[in-house]
Write a protein that holds these residues in place. Structure first.
Motif, mmCIF file in Angstrom:
data_model
loop_
_atom_site.group_PDB
_atom_site.id
_atom_site.type_symbol
_atom_site.label_atom_id
_atom_site.label_comp_id
_atom_site.label_asym_id
_atom_site.label_seq_id
_atom_site.Cartn_x
_atom_site.Cartn_y
_atom_site.Cartn_z
ATOM 1 N N ARG A 55 59.616 60.416 56.761
ATOM 2 C CA ARG A 55 59.543 61.810 56.360
ATOM 3 C C ARG A 55 58.144 62.096 55.819
ATOM 4 N NH1 ARG A 55 63.530 64.705 51.914
ATOM 5 N NH2 ARG A 55 62.536 66.748 51.928
ATOM 6 N N SER A 56 57.629 61.170 55.063
ATOM 7 C CA SER A 56 56.247 61.302 54.586
ATOM 8 C C SER A 56 55.726 59.936 54.153
ATOM 9 C CB SER A 56 56.158 62.275 53.409
ATOM 10 O OG SER A 56 56.868 61.790 52.294
ATOM 11 N N ILE A 57 54.421 59.791 54.278
ATOM 12 C CA ILE A 57 53.732 58.649 53.683
ATOM 13 C C ILE A 57 52.821 59.223 52.626
ATOM 14 C CG2 ILE A 57 52.154 56.724 54.040
ATOM 15 C CD1 ILE A 57 53.194 56.464 56.865
ATOM 16 N N ASN A 58 53.036 58.843 51.427
ATOM 17 C CA ASN A 58 52.317 59.446 50.321
ATOM 18 C C ASN A 58 51.057 58.631 50.021
ATOM 19 O OD1 ASN A 58 54.304 61.519 50.214
ATOM 20 N ND2 ASN A 58 55.661 60.065 49.186
ATOM 21 N N THR A 59 50.913 58.164 48.801
ATOM 22 C CA THR A 59 49.705 57.427 48.474
ATOM 23 C C THR A 59 49.661 56.081 49.187
ATOM 24 O OG1 THR A 59 49.532 58.498 46.324
ATOM 25 C CG2 THR A 59 48.353 56.425 46.600
ATOM 26 N N MET A 60 48.497 55.758 49.734
ATOM 27 C CA MET A 60 48.247 54.465 50.362
ATOM 28 C C MET A 60 47.127 53.797 49.571
ATOM 29 S SD MET A 60 48.332 55.755 54.344
ATOM 30 C CE MET A 60 48.954 54.245 55.092
ATOM 31 N N ALA A 61 47.221 52.498 49.414
ATOM 32 C CA ALA A 61 46.274 51.842 48.519
ATOM 33 C C ALA A 61 45.972 50.416 48.952
ATOM 34 C CB ALA A 61 46.830 51.831 47.097
ATOM 35 N N TRP A 62 44.896 49.912 48.401
ATOM 36 C CA TRP A 62 44.550 48.496 48.520
ATOM 37 C C TRP A 62 44.423 47.907 47.117
ATOM 38 C CZ3 TRP A 62 44.506 45.741 52.923
ATOM 39 C CH2 TRP A 62 44.454 46.436 54.132
ATOM 40 N N TYR A 63 45.081 46.776 46.942
ATOM 41 C CA TYR A 63 44.979 45.998 45.713
ATOM 42 C C TYR A 63 44.335 44.659 46.071
ATOM 43 C CZ TYR A 63 48.237 49.097 43.183
ATOM 44 O OH TYR A 63 48.831 50.154 42.561
ATOM 45 N N ARG A 64 43.899 43.946 45.062
ATOM 46 C CA ARG A 64 43.412 42.594 45.279
ATOM 47 C C ARG A 64 43.780 41.709 44.098
ATOM 48 N NH1 ARG A 64 36.831 43.561 44.777
ATOM 49 N NH2 ARG A 64 36.741 43.761 42.485
ATOM 50 N N GLN A 65 43.868 40.433 44.394
ATOM 51 C CA GLN A 65 44.181 39.455 43.348
ATOM 52 C C GLN A 65 43.377 38.199 43.592
ATOM 53 O OE1 GLN A 65 48.358 38.498 42.886
ATOM 54 N NE2 GLN A 65 48.016 37.866 40.769
ATOM 55 N N ALA A 66 42.539 37.872 42.633
ATOM 56 C CA ALA A 66 41.757 36.652 42.676
ATOM 57 C C ALA A 66 42.512 35.563 41.924
ATOM 58 C CB ALA A 66 40.393 36.884 42.046
ATOM 59 N N PRO A 67 42.231 34.298 42.213
ATOM 60 C CA PRO A 67 42.929 33.197 41.524
ATOM 61 C C PRO A 67 42.786 33.305 40.012
ATOM 62 C CG PRO A 67 41.717 32.368 43.404
ATOM 63 C CD PRO A 67 41.309 33.801 43.245
ATOM 64 N N GLY A 68 43.910 33.199 39.332
ATOM 65 C CA GLY A 68 43.890 33.237 37.884
ATOM 66 C C GLY A 68 43.745 34.612 37.278
ATOM 67 N N LYS A 69 43.730 35.624 38.124
ATOM 68 C CA LYS A 69 43.565 36.990 37.620
ATOM 69 C C LYS A 69 44.750 37.851 38.029
ATOM 70 C CE LYS A 69 38.512 37.004 37.521
ATOM 71 N NZ LYS A 69 37.274 37.747 37.917
ATOM 72 N N GLU A 70 44.902 38.957 37.327
ATOM 73 C CA GLU A 70 45.966 39.881 37.659
ATOM 74 C C GLU A 70 45.594 40.709 38.888
ATOM 75 O OE1 GLU A 70 47.815 40.633 33.177
ATOM 76 O OE2 GLU A 70 46.948 42.287 34.308
ATOM 77 N N ARG A 71 46.615 41.177 39.574
ATOM 78 C CA ARG A 71 46.381 42.058 40.713
ATOM 79 C C ARG A 71 45.816 43.377 40.189
ATOM 80 N NH1 ARG A 71 50.927 42.440 45.342
ATOM 81 N NH2 ARG A 71 50.644 40.184 45.018
ATOM 82 N N GLU A 72 44.801 43.877 40.884
ATOM 83 C CA GLU A 72 44.178 45.114 40.443
ATOM 84 C C GLU A 72 44.057 46.096 41.590
ATOM 85 O OE1 GLU A 72 40.212 44.289 38.976
ATOM 86 O OE2 GLU A 72 39.558 43.390 40.865
ATOM 87 N N LEU A 73 44.103 47.369 41.244
ATOM 88 C CA LEU A 73 43.961 48.425 42.235
ATOM 89 C C LEU A 73 42.485 48.542 42.616
ATOM 90 C CD1 LEU A 73 45.065 50.872 43.826
ATOM 91 C CD2 LEU A 73 44.648 52.251 41.776
ATOM 92 N N VAL A 74 42.210 48.439 43.901
ATOM 93 C CA VAL A 74 40.845 48.564 44.388
ATOM 94 C C VAL A 74 40.535 50.016 44.741
ATOM 95 C CG1 VAL A 74 39.221 47.878 46.186
ATOM 96 C CG2 VAL A 74 40.866 46.211 45.269
ATOM 97 N N ALA A 75 41.443 50.626 45.486
ATOM 98 C CA ALA A 75 41.229 52.009 45.899
ATOM 99 C C ALA A 75 42.551 52.579 46.381
ATOM 100 C CB ALA A 75 40.195 52.097 47.022
ATOM 101 N N ASP A 76 42.706 53.874 46.215
ATOM 102 C CA ASP A 76 43.864 54.529 46.803
ATOM 103 C C ASP A 76 43.484 55.901 47.345
ATOM 104 O OD1 ASP A 76 45.573 55.317 43.633
ATOM 105 O OD2 ASP A 76 43.899 56.309 44.639
ATOM 106 N N ILE A 77 44.365 56.410 48.185
ATOM 107 C CA ILE A 77 44.112 57.701 48.817
ATOM 108 C C ILE A 77 45.440 58.433 48.935
ATOM 109 C CG2 ILE A 77 44.231 56.625 51.127
ATOM 110 C CD1 ILE A 77 42.176 58.773 52.034
ATOM 111 N N THR A 78 45.461 59.659 48.486
ATOM 112 C CA THR A 78 46.683 60.444 48.535
ATOM 113 C C THR A 78 46.885 61.026 49.928
ATOM 114 O OG1 THR A 78 45.631 62.531 47.934
ATOM 115 C CG2 THR A 78 46.304 61.063 46.122
#
Length: 121
Positions: A29-52
């Motif tokens: 019906r819809s695709i809303n926000t799309m995003a890329w996250y990343r996670q390096a070893p020993g670190k938390e996953r973080e939001l890299v970029a998103d697009i509405t």
């Protein structure tokens, strides 16, 4: 269950470029926000970029001016163009999408399987 299909990733030298893509298979019906996250070893996953769905973008401060997120609504695809890569950009990158499925009152969040990006110095 929706299986996102990621492509791109691999090994690149510092200063190089790489493009990641993620396809969301199916009809929604819809695709809303799309995003890329990343996670390096020993670190938390973080939001890299998103697009509405309207094309508004946000970026992690450390990638501003180097990374560009885009989407192709006709192809249900989100891409991340990464330029001037640095060793600290090395991580597993994950696609993330928010969708509204036909016949379902609630939305869903789906993740890709992740793709490794390694930037050598």
């Amino acid at each position: 269950q929706v299986q996102l299909v990621e492509s791109g990733g691999g090994l690149v030298q510092a200063g190089g470029s790489m493009r990641l893509s993620c396809v969301v298979p199916g009809s929604f019906r819809s695709i809303n926000t799309m995003a890329w996250y990343r996670q390096a070893p020993g670190k938390e996953r973080e939001l890299v970029a998103d697009i509405t769905s309207g094309g508004t973008t946000t970026y992690l401060d450390s990638v501003k001016g180097r990374f560009t997120i885009s989407r192709d609504n006709a192809k249900n695809t989100v891409s991340l163009q990464m330029n001037s890569l640095k060793p600290e950009d090395s991580a597993v990158y994950y696609c993330n999408v928010a969708v509204q499925r036909w016949g379902y009152p609630m939305g869903n969040i789906y993740w890709g399987q992740g793709t490794q990006v390694t930037v050598s110095s």
